[in-house]
Design a protein around this motif. Sequence first.
Motif, PDB file in Angstrom:
ATOM      1  N   SER A  38       0.857  -1.180   0.000  1.00  0.00           N
ATOM      2  CA  SER A  38       0.000   0.000   0.000  1.00  0.00           C
ATOM      3  C   SER A  38       0.893   1.229   0.000  1.00  0.00           C
ATOM      4  O   SER A  38       1.804   1.345   0.825  1.00  0.00           O
ATOM      5  CB  SER A  38      -0.913   0.004   1.232  1.00  0.00           C
ATOM      6  OG  SER A  38      -1.731   1.158   1.233  1.00  0.00           O
ATOM      7  N   ASP A  72      -3.310   2.520 -11.202  1.00  0.00           N
ATOM      8  CA  ASP A  72      -2.217   1.565 -11.046  1.00  0.00           C
ATOM      9  C   ASP A  72      -2.538   0.453 -10.061  1.00  0.00           C
ATOM     10  O   ASP A  72      -1.720  -0.454  -9.868  1.00  0.00           O
ATOM     11  CB  ASP A  72      -0.952   2.300 -10.575  1.00  0.00           C
ATOM     12  CG  ASP A  72      -0.476   3.314 -11.604  1.00  0.00           C
ATOM     13  OD1 ASP A  72      -0.679   3.061 -12.801  1.00  0.00           O
ATOM     14  OD2 ASP A  72       0.100   4.354 -11.207  1.00  0.00           O
ATOM     15  N   GLU A  73      -3.693   0.508  -9.416  1.00  0.00           N
ATOM     16  CA  GLU A  73      -4.051  -0.559  -8.485  1.00  0.00           C
ATOM     17  C   GLU A  73      -4.293  -1.866  -9.242  1.00  0.00           C
ATOM     18  O   GLU A  73      -4.761  -1.865 -10.382  1.00  0.00           O
ATOM     19  CB  GLU A  73      -5.304  -0.189  -7.693  1.00  0.00           C
ATOM     20  CG  GLU A  73      -5.093   0.892  -6.658  1.00  0.00           C
ATOM     21  CD  GLU A  73      -6.330   1.093  -5.802  1.00  0.00           C
ATOM     22  OE1 GLU A  73      -7.400   0.574  -6.192  1.00  0.00           O
ATOM     23  OE2 GLU A  73      -6.239   1.766  -4.754  1.00  0.00           O
ATOM     24  N   PRO A 133      -4.594   6.032  -8.992  1.00  0.00           N
ATOM     25  CA  PRO A 133      -5.611   4.997  -8.726  1.00  0.00           C
ATOM     26  C   PRO A 133      -5.687   3.940  -9.822  1.00  0.00           C
ATOM     27  O   PRO A 133      -6.047   2.786  -9.547  1.00  0.00           O
ATOM     28  CB  PRO A 133      -6.904   5.797  -8.610  1.00  0.00           C
ATOM     29  CG  PRO A 133      -6.469   7.163  -8.166  1.00  0.00           C
ATOM     30  CD  PRO A 133      -5.147   7.404  -8.840  1.00  0.00           C
ATOM     31  N   GLN A 146       0.070  -7.454  -4.500  1.00  0.00           N
ATOM     32  CA  GLN A 146      -1.223  -6.762  -4.480  1.00  0.00           C
ATOM     33  C   GLN A 146      -0.952  -5.300  -4.124  1.00  0.00           C
ATOM     34  O   GLN A 146      -0.554  -4.983  -3.004  1.00  0.00           O
ATOM     35  CB  GLN A 146      -2.154  -7.394  -3.452  1.00  0.00           C
ATOM     36  CG  GLN A 146      -3.478  -6.661  -3.277  1.00  0.00           C
ATOM     37  CD  GLN A 146      -4.414  -6.837  -4.460  1.00  0.00           C
ATOM     38  OE1 GLN A 146      -4.591  -7.950  -4.950  1.00  0.00           O
ATOM     39  NE2 GLN A 146      -4.994  -5.751  -4.926  1.00  0.00           N
ATOM     40  N   VAL A 147      -1.169  -4.387  -5.077  1.00  0.00           N
ATOM     41  CA  VAL A 147      -0.844  -2.966  -4.915  1.00  0.00           C
ATOM     42  C   VAL A 147      -2.134  -2.195  -4.660  1.00  0.00           C
ATOM     43  O   VAL A 147      -3.109  -2.322  -5.413  1.00  0.00           O
ATOM     44  CB  VAL A 147      -0.101  -2.409  -6.147  1.00  0.00           C
ATOM     45  CG1 VAL A 147       0.173  -0.923  -5.977  1.00  0.00           C
ATOM     46  CG2 VAL A 147       1.186  -3.171  -6.363  1.00  0.00           C
ATOM     47  N   THR A 148      -2.132  -1.385  -3.591  1.00  0.00           N
ATOM     48  CA  THR A 148      -3.252  -0.517  -3.241  1.00  0.00           C
ATOM     49  C   THR A 148      -2.747   0.913  -3.129  1.00  0.00           C
ATOM     50  O   THR A 148      -1.710   1.155  -2.492  1.00  0.00           O
ATOM     51  CB  THR A 148      -3.890  -0.952  -1.910  1.00  0.00           C
ATOM     52  OG1 THR A 148      -4.275  -2.334  -2.014  1.00  0.00           O
ATOM     53  CG2 THR A 148      -5.096  -0.106  -1.583  1.00  0.00           C
ATOM     54  N   VAL A 149      -3.471   1.854  -3.739  1.00  0.00           N
ATOM     55  CA  VAL A 149      -3.089   3.266  -3.731  1.00  0.00           C
ATOM     56  C   VAL A 149      -3.961   3.987  -2.716  1.00  0.00           C
ATOM     57  O   VAL A 149      -5.196   3.954  -2.799  1.00  0.00           O
ATOM     58  CB  VAL A 149      -3.235   3.894  -5.133  1.00  0.00           C
ATOM     59  CG1 VAL A 149      -2.836   5.365  -5.105  1.00  0.00           C
ATOM     60  CG2 VAL A 149      -2.384   3.124  -6.137  1.00  0.00           C
TER      61      VAL A 149
END
Length: 433
Positions: free
Chosen positions: A42, A266-267, A264, A288-291
């Motif tokens: 994140s 890029d999530e 956003p 797992q990528v979260t912005v």
Amino acid sequence: MKATVDFFVRTLLLYHVPNVFFTAVLGQSSMESVVVAVYNISAPLGSQAVLQCHSRRMVWTQDRLKDRQRVVHWDLFRSAPDYTMERVLDMFSAGEQRIYNNYNKGRISMPKTAFRDGNFSLVIRDVQMSDKGIYSCNLHHHYCQLYESLKVQLNITKSPRKQRQFWDGEKAVYVVLVGSTVVLPCVNRRQVWTEGHSEEEQQVVHWDKQAPGVRHDRADRLIDMYASGERRQYGPLFLRQKMNISDEAFYLGDFSLIISNLQPLDEGIYSCHLHHHYCGLNERRVFQVTVGPPLLPNLSAAPHILPNDDTGTNAVEVPRVINVILPEQRSHFLQQLGYILAILIFVALIIIAIILLARRHKKKDMQYELRRAERGPMTNDFEMEVTELKMCNQEEMRLDYKNNILKEKAEMSKIPPAKVIDVDKEVERAAWK
């Protein structure tokens, strides 16, 4: 004779090798990638994210010393009473064999084409009782960092009826006749033990991205990078400019993906795929990528400076010392009071003990004086015969008298006799005085 032995060896390899070896080979030849790690990342909006993907097994080094990088060796472990381990045979990928015991030369060998067909079985001719033991086939590929081992137990018998081959749950067991020829199996059909044609094309790493709600097989390809230096990037130009891999990835083993100016869009789920077809390496790491929201500037940390307010920049500030007296806590006061009471009680006990000891000592002295007084000499002012004392006592005990005469006699008997005085002695005593 040689053709007969070769035919016998091929027959044993085809019919007497346990099925467990072929099962392992089929499982190893699968090209499906294996997920080795999953991460949740994140990062705030507009920041830079680094998806770390490292692997030392993918470091690019050309396998030029093929005779030293790939090697197979057979070891023999003898049980009781010796319990010894000895090296039997070595073989490198160039085909050179090294036998350690002169007694085994011409009697023990391996196929010349072992590194081409994956057959590393050990052939023992004219089996003797000294050959009994547990043999281990050890395969090493130093460049690919692969190490495999396989054990076979060889028992010797003198009866043809006792010859057999079976699996004991851990290893293959061969019971052979003395003087015969036996083949101890060690088979590996993986491509890693064959020569690679173009190694630079065998190594490749690529990154994929799955947007939210997209399946793995529908993921978008971001970057492909080969060990030869060739790079391929996919997608629009702005996406290619914000995602990158270092040019020294295959030199350092660092295939991390750098994403700048997170947005956003890029999530999603990012995958790092590492493929080394020559070494049989197929690994995948999932991120797992979260912005999150952007970081707000910390205004409280910035110094408050007014314009043209620098008149005191050269002034030296005098340190100020402030003495602060902290009141004692209630628990501390009670603790000190307890110490004082304990001391007072202890002193009182000592005084009481001293008083009791003094009184006891004084009482003992008084008792001693009384006893001494009772034991002292008695003055002989008068003498009384025992008979008279008895008669007096007997008469005193009598309460009634027959007449007054007896009563008078009794009273007269109580009067002590007259004292006899020598006049001459008294006169002489007075004259001396």
